[in-house]
Design an enzyme around this catalytic site. Sequence first.
Site, PDB file in Angstrom:
ATOM      1  N   ASP A 156      10.785   8.697   2.575  1.00  0.00           N
ATOM      2  CA  ASP A 156      12.044   9.324   2.955  1.00  0.00           C
ATOM      3  C   ASP A 156      11.750  10.671   3.603  1.00  0.00           C
ATOM      4  O   ASP A 156      10.617  11.122   3.606  1.00  0.00           O
ATOM      5  CB  ASP A 156      12.971   9.476   1.744  1.00  0.00           C
ATOM      6  CG  ASP A 156      12.228   9.964   0.527  1.00  0.00           C
ATOM      7  OD1 ASP A 156      11.310  10.807   0.693  1.00  0.00           O
ATOM      8  OD2 ASP A 156      12.542   9.527  -0.591  1.00  0.00           O
ATOM      9  N   ASP A 208      12.800  14.671   3.886  1.00  0.00           N
ATOM     10  CA  ASP A 208      13.510  15.816   3.314  1.00  0.00           C
ATOM     11  C   ASP A 208      13.463  16.968   4.305  1.00  0.00           C
ATOM     12  O   ASP A 208      12.461  17.183   4.983  1.00  0.00           O
ATOM     13  CB  ASP A 208      12.848  16.255   2.000  1.00  0.00           C
ATOM     14  CG  ASP A 208      12.989  15.200   0.912  1.00  0.00           C
ATOM     15  OD1 ASP A 208      13.928  14.378   1.013  1.00  0.00           O
ATOM     16  OD2 ASP A 208      12.159  15.182  -0.011  1.00  0.00           O
ATOM     17  N   ASP A 257       4.569  22.326  -5.558  1.00  0.00           N
ATOM     18  CA  ASP A 257       3.452  22.051  -6.467  1.00  0.00           C
ATOM     19  C   ASP A 257       2.081  22.097  -5.786  1.00  0.00           C
ATOM     20  O   ASP A 257       1.262  22.951  -6.092  1.00  0.00           O
ATOM     21  CB  ASP A 257       3.667  20.744  -7.245  1.00  0.00           C
ATOM     22  CG  ASP A 257       4.103  19.569  -6.376  1.00  0.00           C
ATOM     23  OD1 ASP A 257       4.125  19.698  -5.143  1.00  0.00           O
ATOM     24  OD2 ASP A 257       4.418  18.506  -6.947  1.00  0.00           O
TER      25      ASP A 257
HETATM   26  P1  ATP Z   1       6.752  10.791  -2.745  1.00  0.00           P
HETATM   27  O1  ATP Z   1       6.303  10.244  -1.452  1.00  0.00           O
HETATM   28  O2  ATP Z   1       6.071  10.185  -3.898  1.00  0.00           O
HETATM   29  O3  ATP Z   1       8.248  10.883  -2.888  1.00  0.00           O
HETATM   30  P2  ATP Z   1       6.986  13.619  -2.465  1.00  0.00           P
HETATM   31  O4  ATP Z   1       5.976  14.652  -2.101  1.00  0.00           O
HETATM   32  O5  ATP Z   1       8.141  13.413  -1.548  1.00  0.00           O
HETATM   33  O6  ATP Z   1       6.203  12.299  -2.727  1.00  0.00           O
HETATM   34  P3  ATP Z   1       8.952  14.196  -4.475  1.00  0.00           P
HETATM   35  O7  ATP Z   1       8.844  14.033  -5.951  1.00  0.00           O
HETATM   36  O8  ATP Z   1       9.901  13.368  -3.729  1.00  0.00           O
HETATM   37  O9  ATP Z   1       7.483  14.002  -3.910  1.00  0.00           O
HETATM   38  O10 ATP Z   1       9.238  15.743  -4.226  1.00  0.00           O
HETATM   39  C1  ATP Z   1       9.491  16.272  -2.933  1.00  0.00           C
HETATM   40  C2  ATP Z   1       8.815  17.629  -2.789  1.00  0.00           C
HETATM   41  O11 ATP Z   1       9.364  18.554  -3.715  1.00  0.00           O
HETATM   42  C3  ATP Z   1       7.320  17.627  -3.053  1.00  0.00           C
HETATM   43  O12 ATP Z   1       6.581  17.290  -1.899  1.00  0.00           O
HETATM   44  C4  ATP Z   1       7.077  19.049  -3.504  1.00  0.00           C
HETATM   45  O13 ATP Z   1       6.948  19.905  -2.387  1.00  0.00           O
HETATM   46  C5  ATP Z   1       8.352  19.403  -4.235  1.00  0.00           C
HETATM   47  N1  ATP Z   1       8.243  19.136  -5.685  1.00  0.00           N
HETATM   48  C6  ATP Z   1       8.592  18.006  -6.326  1.00  0.00           C
HETATM   49  N2  ATP Z   1       8.371  18.094  -7.644  1.00  0.00           N
HETATM   50  C7  ATP Z   1       7.870  19.316  -7.858  1.00  0.00           C
HETATM   51  C8  ATP Z   1       7.434  20.014  -9.019  1.00  0.00           C
HETATM   52  N3  ATP Z   1       7.466  19.441 -10.227  1.00  0.00           N
HETATM   53  N4  ATP Z   1       6.986  21.290  -8.873  1.00  0.00           N
HETATM   54  C9  ATP Z   1       6.954  21.860  -7.640  1.00  0.00           C
HETATM   55  N5  ATP Z   1       7.324  21.249  -6.520  1.00  0.00           N
HETATM   56  C10 ATP Z   1       7.789  20.001  -6.608  1.00  0.00           C
HETATM   57 MG    MG Z   2       9.838  12.132  -1.913  1.00  0.00          MG
END
Ligand code: ATP
Ligand code: MG
Length: 452
Positions: free
Chosen positions: A62, A64, A145
């Site tokens: 997705d 963001d 993170d």
């Molecule tokens: P995925 O492809 O698995 O969704 P993602 O990187 O998009 O990976 P998400 O959990 O959707 O992960 O979170 C989106 C973003 O928000 C992350 O890339 C990170 O920058 C931030 N984020 C998410 N969870 C945390 C956390 N626990 N602490 C700090 N930043 C976070």
């Molecule tokens: Mg994500």
Amino acid sequence: MTHQQASATEPAIIERSEHVISRENISDNALKVLYRLRNGGYQAHLVGGSVRDLSLGRLPKDFDVATDATPEEVDALFRNCRLIGRRFRLAHVHFGPEVIEVATFRALHGSEPETDDAGDRVVEAGRILRDNVYGSLEEDALRRDFTINALYYNIADFSVVDYTGGMADLTDGLVRLIGDPETRYREDPVRMLRAVRFAVKLGFRIEQQTGECIPRLGSLLEAIPAARLFDEALKLLLSGQGVETLAMLRRYDLLRYLFPQTDALLNHDRHGVALAFINRALANTDRRIGEDKPITPAFLFGAMLWPVVQARSRAYVEDVASPAQAIQEAMGDVVERQLRTLTIPKRFGVPMREIWSIQARLERYRGKRALRLLGHPRFRAAYDFYCLRADAGDADPEVVRFWRDLQEAPEEERPALAGVNKPGGRGRGSKQSTDSEAATAAQAGVSEESTE
Ligand code: ATP
Ligand code: MG
């Protein structure tokens, strides 16, 4: 090194010609949102997982968006926008099934006082409970993170803004926390699980300092609500790389905070029967995910806990009427203990127990019972589960053959196969089923007996 980069005010700007992110691979709807914000006079960046995945030539799940527009300002720009979240408001822009999440830059690090007034952040014993302060792009980057999750694709000039050295870590294949690892894990212990998830998903290594304190700090996960751990466990197990995920969770000693009973059992599984079974279940799920076939968490959670159920049932086998009943008692115990750590919602818990209960019934297959069981809504899952057990040397291949033949046979031949409708006749299964209960008893104890 990262820490210095993280506190620098000048980000690295990676020009369009120096990175591989192309608008061709960005969803049209995400582009629409980015351009509309930009034309409205706001900053607009793609951020997080999508920038990371695009940089690696992968298709993002997705998209963001991060902006300096407030949620209300975003709302004013889009008709198809909904504001969600009470404390921290996010804008969701809807395009049919696709939702583009638009978040206002948020601050976290820095010197703002910690208060519990609505709208500010609250830290309890180092752990962030709410986090609600709007900030600059830099602040937004530093509260994320991992460095690889803190890259911003700027729609104004198609460059990537990098405050934390994320581009270099993408190239080097490193999962590295931004800032001081211990502080960041104390703020949010779930980051330990996320480190494992991203390392496995991307085939990366966990950077040394990011990884070395995990075994020491793992117990911080005990403070995480069981429902959030369930969500994380689901992402970990349904990543499509469950086998590697389990291995890495064990390597960092994190499995005990998700499945404590399973972890304890695996640590004493000298002959590897339990691990062989769980790995087969995970590999089977990984394959199905790879083929875009449906999978059920009930099956996977059932597999993670089954060796524990079997082991526990041995404690009951002497006091109850039948091995099947011992399994029933053990199921109750094991689930009750599991729920103290990690929620299993009823919609998964109920079918999980059904899959377990049917295991013994599969071994008592003579007659009408067999035909009835075939029609059970959970039959197929339970049969697949039994097949995995047989593959792992924990169930009877003869039983597998019977059910496979029965399912493949045309409807009208099934009664005969099951030994129904033939006065005095014997179905193929009759020989084994005469001592089915003894067989069940043997199955129930298999993994335990082998460790004695
Ligand atoms: P995925 O492809 O698995 O969704 P993602 O990187 O998009 O990976 P998400 O959990 O959707 O992960 O979170 C989106 C973003 O928000 C992350 O890339 C990170 O920058 C931030 N984020 C998410 N969870 C945390 C956390 N626990 N602490 C700090 N930043 C976070
Ligand atoms: Mg994500």
